[in-house]
Design an enzyme around this catalytic site. Sequence first.
Site, PDB file in Angstrom:
ATOM      1  N   GLU B  59       0.817  -1.222   0.000  1.00  0.00           N
ATOM      2  CA  GLU B  59       0.000   0.000   0.000  1.00  0.00           C
ATOM      3  C   GLU B  59       0.847   1.267   0.000  1.00  0.00           C
ATOM      4  O   GLU B  59       0.501   2.255  -0.658  1.00  0.00           O
ATOM      5  CB  GLU B  59      -0.944   0.015   1.214  1.00  0.00           C
ATOM      6  CG  GLU B  59      -1.985  -1.093   1.221  1.00  0.00           C
ATOM      7  CD  GLU B  59      -1.448  -2.429   1.727  1.00  0.00           C
ATOM      8  OE1 GLU B  59      -0.308  -2.482   2.230  1.00  0.00           O
ATOM      9  OE2 GLU B  59      -2.178  -3.433   1.628  1.00  0.00           O
ATOM     10  N   PHE B  84      -5.791   0.108   5.771  1.00  0.00           N
ATOM     11  CA  PHE B  84      -4.462   0.229   5.150  1.00  0.00           C
ATOM     12  C   PHE B  84      -4.313   1.571   4.436  1.00  0.00           C
ATOM     13  O   PHE B  84      -3.262   2.201   4.496  1.00  0.00           O
ATOM     14  CB  PHE B  84      -4.236  -0.939   4.191  1.00  0.00           C
ATOM     15  CG  PHE B  84      -4.648  -2.259   4.793  1.00  0.00           C
ATOM     16  CD1 PHE B  84      -4.147  -2.644   6.039  1.00  0.00           C
ATOM     17  CD2 PHE B  84      -5.549  -3.088   4.161  1.00  0.00           C
ATOM     18  CE1 PHE B  84      -4.538  -3.833   6.626  1.00  0.00           C
ATOM     19  CE2 PHE B  84      -5.950  -4.288   4.749  1.00  0.00           C
ATOM     20  CZ  PHE B  84      -5.447  -4.667   5.980  1.00  0.00           C
TER      21      PHE B  84
END
Lengths: 264, 313
Positions: B59, B84
């Site tokens: 991410e 995330f």
Amino acid sequence: MDKKELQKTANTVRKGIITAVHGAKAGHPGGSLSAADIFTYLYFAEMNVDPKNPKDPDRDRFVLSKGHTAPGLYSVLANKGYFPVEDLPTLRHLGSYLQGHPDMKHIPGVDMSSGSLGQGLSAACGMALAGKLDKKSYRVYCLCGDGELQEGQIWEAAMFAGAKNLDNLCVIVDNNNLQIDGPVSEVCSPYPIDKKFEAFNFHVINVADGNDMDQLKAAFDEAKTVKGKGVSFMENQVGWHGKAPNDEEYATAMADLDKIEEAL
Amino acid sequence: MSEEVKKIATRESYGNALAMYGEEYPDLVVLDADLANATKTNIFQKKFPERHIDCGIAEADMTGIAAGLATCGKIPFISSFAMFASGRNFEVVRNSIGYPHLNVKIGATHAGITVGEDGASHQALEDIALMRTIPGMTVVCPSDDVETKAAVKAALDLEGPFYMRTSRAASPVINDKPDYKFELGKGITLREGRDITIIATGVEVSYALEAAEKLAADGTDARVINIHTIKPIDEDIIIKAAKETKKIFTVEEAFVTGGLGSAVTEVLSEKNPAEVHRLGMQDVFGESGSWSELLKKYQLDGEGIYAQIKKFI
């Protein structure tokens, strides 16, 4: 610019670094000086950039992933003509546009804000990807520190660059073996650096002396050609240095080249 | 609320909206971190495969790549679970997107307690709080399908960073009205009332309306305001409500600390002090369970809101 001129320019860039850090009474001269020849070679010999048109969409890009060496970047940008050299001593001063770390919003010629280690390479990947999507021929250069390679995001980005075949991206690691807490090799060794990038599909060139203009030239020239270019399974593969394809590989290689021919 | 009301999870609306606007916005690119099926960006991917980039389970890298793409004129939508996208990613969003004020849109799905069965590790309750602290970041939490699509369009037309939290839970479509108008930073009064104002965001808006109907049966006239844009927040609509109904009740399926509840009290305590009750997740982690069970447990469904308001008034 010939070698002598590059060396002279690099020395002027170094003077700018010292002037800036002296004016700021703070900053990071060490990593700026180690990379001074790299900065100089990039901006005066390698990159297609024009200080009069700093936002040219077709320009080459540079991301200083080791953003704390901003004095080096600012000095080379000033000497290239992006902003007055006289402004360098205002580095880190209240009200100066020369922020402690690169700030793309206020400093002409800065292609990406950076300073938090490990993040610049991802941005450079994004720029390289945009070039691919837009079928542009610009290249993206990204300077990382060796200590910076301890950041996990660097390896996420390296994996991405390799997986997506970003051959318009050139990563430079300033291997000065020093970080704040001591020698990089002792604090938490990232070595062997070359093998790690190779494993991520990079064509790695080891430069014995990163402060030598001839060696930098040879490396950057080599970086622009890709080993095995055009044949999918041969690109960047050391094994294809001196070996002939078998019948099956021959068919795949010819199909790859036919595809390129069609695209042209 | 009638049984026939169409329900659709806002994450699904998000995926549909991206596909819908792909043609009109050729610079739109969508980035995923191995969750294209869950975040529903696979709908865009099917239509525009060349403009969908799967970054793998990375991410932070995806966020930086989006920053780089934005410097080259692209409009990247990065997509992941809110946990995330906002939590793991916070400092990358702050420094690589927020500080240079880059034109990156964060499509955070699976926000809040309604993640459900996955449990606390995946239930982002702090995302509103985190994203609100980044200068120049717009924070949006749409209530239904219509609003999510409108928010995506607004994001595409906005120059600058944008965070949108959508939900896994199916939301009744409440905004399919001819006079519906989405404007960033403008709250919407869904129901007039004089006795109390319920200020809700996201999936909680339809439950707030449900609670208001129950209150009406008891003779309490509750106003319902939908705050889809938590930052910049619509101060006027909040101050007006406090002046006219005195009592304010906020509802969100996120931490009240730093969330909508905080945002509303920040406005009121400085500009028009009023009696406020903040319903949402208190200082606890979530847990596993179906989203409807969890909403019931934490009193975030219509019945729970109604019961809490009865205590408050």
